[in-house]
Design a protein around this motif. Structure first.
Motif, PDB file in Angstrom:
ATOM      1  N   PHE A 289       0.827  -1.209   0.000  1.00 56.46           N
ATOM      2  CA  PHE A 289       0.000   0.000   0.000  1.00 56.46           C
ATOM      3  C   PHE A 289       0.865   1.266   0.000  1.00 56.46           C
ATOM      4  O   PHE A 289       0.622   2.181  -0.797  1.00 56.46           O
ATOM      5  N   PRO A 290       1.903   1.363   0.850  1.00 57.32           N
ATOM      6  CA  PRO A 290       2.811   2.522   0.758  1.00 57.32           C
ATOM      7  C   PRO A 290       3.530   2.589  -0.590  1.00 57.32           C
ATOM      8  O   PRO A 290       3.810   3.679  -1.096  1.00 57.32           O
ATOM      9  N   LEU A 291       3.844   1.418  -1.161  1.00 58.28           N
ATOM     10  CA  LEU A 291       4.479   1.404  -2.478  1.00 58.28           C
ATOM     11  C   LEU A 291       3.553   2.032  -3.518  1.00 58.28           C
ATOM     12  O   LEU A 291       3.988   2.839  -4.350  1.00 58.28           O
ATOM     13  N   LEU A 292       2.273   1.682  -3.466  1.00 59.51           N
ATOM     14  CA  LEU A 292       1.302   2.274  -4.391  1.00 59.51           C
ATOM     15  C   LEU A 292       1.210   3.782  -4.193  1.00 59.51           C
ATOM     16  O   LEU A 292       1.163   4.543  -5.164  1.00 59.51           O
ATOM     17  N   ALA A 293       1.177   4.219  -2.942  1.00 63.48           N
ATOM     18  CA  ALA A 293       1.142   5.661  -2.661  1.00 63.48           C
ATOM     19  C   ALA A 293       2.400   6.327  -3.201  1.00 63.48           C
ATOM     20  O   ALA A 293       2.346   7.425  -3.783  1.00 63.48           O
ATOM     21  N   GLY A 294       3.540   5.659  -3.036  1.00 60.18           N
ATOM     22  CA  GLY A 294       4.795   6.194  -3.546  1.00 60.18           C
ATOM     23  C   GLY A 294       4.811   6.301  -5.059  1.00 60.18           C
ATOM     24  O   GLY A 294       5.407   7.233  -5.622  1.00 60.18           O
ATOM     25  N   LEU A 295       4.151   5.364  -5.734  1.00 62.92           N
ATOM     26  CA  LEU A 295       4.089   5.413  -7.197  1.00 62.92           C
ATOM     27  C   LEU A 295       3.343   6.656  -7.679  1.00 62.92           C
ATOM     28  O   LEU A 295       3.698   7.248  -8.700  1.00 62.92           O
ATOM     29  N   PHE A 296       2.313   7.075  -6.953  1.00 58.63           N
ATOM     30  CA  PHE A 296       1.580   8.285  -7.319  1.00 58.63           C
ATOM     31  C   PHE A 296       2.443   9.533  -7.129  1.00 58.63           C
ATOM     32  O   PHE A 296       2.327  10.509  -7.886  1.00 58.63           O
ATOM     33  N   LEU A 297       3.321   9.505  -6.119  1.00 62.62           N
ATOM     34  CA  LEU A 297       4.154  10.673  -5.816  1.00 62.62           C
ATOM     35  C   LEU A 297       5.428  10.729  -6.653  1.00 62.62           C
ATOM     36  O   LEU A 297       6.001  11.803  -6.843  1.00 62.62           O
ATOM     37  N   THR A 298       5.858   9.580  -7.152  1.00 59.80           N
ATOM     38  CA  THR A 298       7.128   9.512  -7.883  1.00 59.80           C
ATOM     39  C   THR A 298       7.216  10.474  -9.067  1.00 59.80           C
ATOM     40  O   THR A 298       8.242  11.154  -9.236  1.00 59.80           O
ATOM     41  N   PRO A 299       6.179  10.575  -9.942  1.00 65.59           N
ATOM     42  CA  PRO A 299       6.285  11.513 -11.078  1.00 65.59           C
ATOM     43  C   PRO A 299       6.524  12.962 -10.643  1.00 65.59           C
ATOM     44  O   PRO A 299       7.253  13.699 -11.323  1.00 65.59           O
ATOM     45  N   ARG A 308      17.274   9.848 -11.331  1.00 65.11           N
ATOM     46  CA  ARG A 308      18.314   9.189 -10.531  1.00 65.11           C
ATOM     47  C   ARG A 308      18.258   9.599  -9.065  1.00 65.11           C
ATOM     48  O   ARG A 308      18.386   8.753  -8.168  1.00 65.11           O
ATOM     49  N   LYS A 309      18.073  10.875  -8.796  1.00 58.58           N
ATOM     50  CA  LYS A 309      18.012  11.334  -7.409  1.00 58.58           C
ATOM     51  C   LYS A 309      16.783  10.778  -6.705  1.00 58.58           C
ATOM     52  O   LYS A 309      16.839  10.398  -5.532  1.00 58.58           O
ATOM     53  N   THR A 310      15.662  10.725  -7.439  1.00 62.87           N
ATOM     54  CA  THR A 310      14.431  10.189  -6.850  1.00 62.87           C
ATOM     55  C   THR A 310      14.609   8.722  -6.469  1.00 62.87           C
ATOM     56  O   THR A 310      14.245   8.300  -5.362  1.00 62.87           O
ATOM     57  N   ILE A 311      15.176   7.938  -7.391  1.00 64.26           N
ATOM     58  CA  ILE A 311      15.390   6.515  -7.116  1.00 64.26           C
ATOM     59  C   ILE A 311      16.386   6.331  -5.969  1.00 64.26           C
ATOM     60  O   ILE A 311      16.189   5.481  -5.094  1.00 64.26           O
ATOM     61  N   SER A 312      17.435   7.139  -5.950  1.00 71.74           N
ATOM     62  CA  SER A 312      18.459   7.022  -4.902  1.00 71.74           C
ATOM     63  C   SER A 312      17.882   7.318  -3.522  1.00 71.74           C
ATOM     64  O   SER A 312      18.156   6.599  -2.547  1.00 71.74           O
ATOM     65  N   ILE A 313      17.084   8.373  -3.425  1.00 69.73           N
ATOM     66  CA  ILE A 313      16.443   8.708  -2.146  1.00 69.73           C
ATOM     67  C   ILE A 313      15.543   7.555  -1.697  1.00 69.73           C
ATOM     68  O   ILE A 313      15.507   7.193  -0.518  1.00 69.73           O
ATOM     69  N   GLY A 314      14.811   6.978  -2.647  1.00 68.39           N
ATOM     70  CA  GLY A 314      13.942   5.858  -2.321  1.00 68.39           C
ATOM     71  C   GLY A 314      14.719   4.670  -1.773  1.00 68.39           C
ATOM     72  O   GLY A 314      14.316   4.048  -0.780  1.00 68.39           O
ATOM     73  N   LEU A 315      15.846   4.354  -2.393  1.00 66.24           N
ATOM     74  CA  LEU A 315      16.645   3.215  -1.942  1.00 66.24           C
ATOM     75  C   LEU A 315      17.221   3.451  -0.548  1.00 66.24           C
ATOM     76  O   LEU A 315      17.301   2.528   0.268  1.00 66.24           O
ATOM     77  N   ILE A 316      17.607   4.685  -0.278  1.00 64.42           N
ATOM     78  CA  ILE A 316      18.106   5.023   1.067  1.00 64.42           C
ATOM     79  C   ILE A 316      16.988   4.829   2.095  1.00 64.42           C
ATOM     80  O   ILE A 316      17.212   4.316   3.202  1.00 64.42           O
ATOM     81  N   PHE A 317      15.791   5.221   1.721  1.00 64.06           N
ATOM     82  CA  PHE A 317      14.637   5.041   2.598  1.00 64.06           C
ATOM     83  C   PHE A 317      14.378   3.551   2.844  1.00 64.06           C
ATOM     84  O   PHE A 317      14.043   3.135   3.954  1.00 64.06           O
ATOM     85  N   LEU A 318      14.552   2.731   1.797  1.00 67.64           N
ATOM     86  CA  LEU A 318      14.377   1.281   1.919  1.00 67.64           C
ATOM     87  C   LEU A 318      15.418   0.698   2.879  1.00 67.64           C
ATOM     88  O   LEU A 318      15.097  -0.172   3.704  1.00 67.64           O
ATOM     89  N   ILE A 319      16.640   1.178   2.776  1.00 70.29           N
ATOM     90  CA  ILE A 319      17.719   0.701   3.652  1.00 70.29           C
ATOM     91  C   ILE A 319      17.409   1.035   5.112  1.00 70.29           C
ATOM     92  O   ILE A 319      17.581   0.200   6.012  1.00 70.29           O
TER      93      ILE A 319
END
Length: 474
Positions: A289-299, A308-319
């Motif tokens: 559910f948070p992943l779906l919410a994140g998909l709406f915010l990603t664009p 690249r910065k968006t994906i990098s921030i996301g991966l740091i959050f995952l870590i």
């Protein structure tokens, strides 16, 4: 002579894709999810805890089946590029493969219980490989279709976002309803079989919607003549020379390994570490559910700071989300907080991976003069399948080596607890760090627009030259 404005209009390169077509396209991944999420989340569990096959054996079967599947991906991509039909080269395969795909899902969860162990093992090997073959025949053309609908990078990202929302909706839905449905239909093998028949019907209906309400628009700059088609060997060489495709291969391999680990270990983590298999629905919900919410915010984030910065921030959050779980691995509350953070952090890479892969098709055409939509996509699909296969097969292997006892949560060797925790918590951290490293070398988004302009200029030149030849002949 063909006017420039007319040429752009004919190719529909920069035209907006209607919401209806985006939804129709996304339903293909909704359909795929009813098979892919089900098999990824429950096939290992079904064969170990329902049928009784050793975890290490079924893990090996799943792994080597995915390796074979990855190879057939490349062949399928090449076939898509060579397909000529009134329905297009990708949509045709969607039409042809949908019903076999649905039937194969039912067969995966229809293992006979009155056969001896050897016969059941042979059945599982044959049926799983047939399933993955049907999956490939459906999924490679479907993924390729996005690159054929539009050549605009933003529109591709939008299509990919719609697609991922649809797919992860099934990731949210299927783990929550599958076990209750199986129980409601009587449990055991009959419960699984009836549930899969329902899933197959949904798959077939939704994939047909994708076929009927999408359109292929993008054409190669240079049309190959029948006697001058690029050989598979040459096409593969061109693929390896495409440095951005190579980077995306690695990024997608690692990303889908994370997804395979999280979804594949969930049921074991819930059952063994948290004490109840019923919690698997909650874990999937708190990740998806948070992943779906994140998909709406990603664009919106991409528009502000880039891919690249968006994906990098996301991966740091995952870590960070994974690291939080270390403080108390058996606390449902702590695991829930970490799962929410991991879902949000995983959204950017899932929302952009296939769009970034589609952009490498344009780069390859610009670099080599040959456009191979199906092969480039299938190569990327190869990495996704390989990553999922490594995850699902690896889970079975490692659990088997640790002495996992199928069907019994209370009699596990102590090492099994450590293995499940490591797969669920520590592995995503390590893999995320590797993806961050690869992203440092990916900068195609900086000049993709110029590549499209160059390709358009080549297309105009070819058309003008052909017009002049026709005029001279007449």
């Amino acid at each position: 002579m063909v006017k420039e404005d007319e040429n752009i209009s004919d190719n529909q390169i920069y035209s907006k894709i209607s919401v209806k077509e985006k939804i129709s396209y996304s339903l293909g991944d909704f359909a795929t999810g009813f098979a892919g999420v089900t098999v990824g989340s429950f096939a290992l569990y079904y064969y170990t805890d329902v049928i009784g096959i050793s975890a290490s054996i079924i893990g090996a079967i799943l792994f080597f089946s995915r390796i074979l599947d990855a190879i057939t991906n490349i062949i399928m991509g090449y076939l898509v590029d060579r397909t000529k039909s009134k329905h297009g080269k990708a949509r045709s395969w969607i039409l042809w493969s949908t019903i076999p795909f649905g039937l194969s899902l039912v067969l995966v969860f229809s293992a006979p219980t009155n056969w001896d162990d050897t016969a059941v093992l042979i059945f599982s090997i044959v049926i799983l490989n047939l399933y993955f073959l049907a999956y490939t025949a459906s999924n490679i053309p479907y993924g390729t279709l996005a690159a054929l609908i539009t050549q605009d990078s933003i529109q591709r990202s939008n299509l990919n976002t719609f697609r991922m929302i649809a797919y992860f909706s099934t990731n949210l839905l299927i783990p929550a309803i599958t076990l209750p449905l199986v129980s409601w239909f009587g449990g055991g093998t009959i419960g699984w079989k009836i549930t899969m028949v329902i899933y197959a019907i949904v798959l077939i209906i939704t994939f047909f919607i994708t076929f009927f309400f999408t359109k292929e628009r993008v054409k190669p700059v240079q049309i190959e003549e029948d006697n001058k088609k690029t050989s598979l060997k040459t096409a593969l060489k061109n693929l390896i020379k495409n440095k951005y495709w190579v980077l995306m291969f690695g990024i997608m391999l690692l990303s889908f390994s994370i997804l395979g680990l999280i979804t594949g270990v969930n049921v074991y983590y819930a059952k063994i570490i948290l004490g109840s298999a019923d919690i698997v629905g909650l874990l999937n919900f708190l990740f998806t559910f948070p992943l779906l919410a994140g998909l709406f915010l990603t664009p919106l984030m991409i528009k502000r700071i880039g891919r690249r910065k968006t994906i990098s921030i996301g991966l740091i959050f995952l870590i960070i989300g994974s690291s939080i779980m270390i403080f108390n691995t058996s606390s449902v509350f702590i695991i829930s907080i970490g799962s929410i953070m991991r879902g949000i952090g995983f959204a950017p890479i899932m929302g952009n991976a296939y769009a970034m892969l589609a952009d490498t098709i344009d780069y390859g055409e610009w670099k080599t003069g040959t456009r191979n939509d199906g092969l480039v996509y299938s190569g990327g699909g190869f990495s996704a399948i390989l990553g999922s296969g490594i995850a699902s097969g690896g889970i079975g292997w490692v659990l088997g080596l640790g002495g996992y006892v199928g069907g019994n949560a209370s009699e596990q060797p102590s090492i099994v607890y450590s293995i499940i925790e490591s797969l669920f918590i520590y592995s995503p951290i390590i893999i995320s760090l590797l993806i961050l490293l690869l992203l440092r070398f990916h900068n195609l988004d900086k000049f993709h627009l110029q590549i499209i302009k160059d390709l358009q200029e080549r297309s105009y030149s070819n058309q003008r030259r052909n017009d002049e030849i026709n005029i001279n002949l007449n």
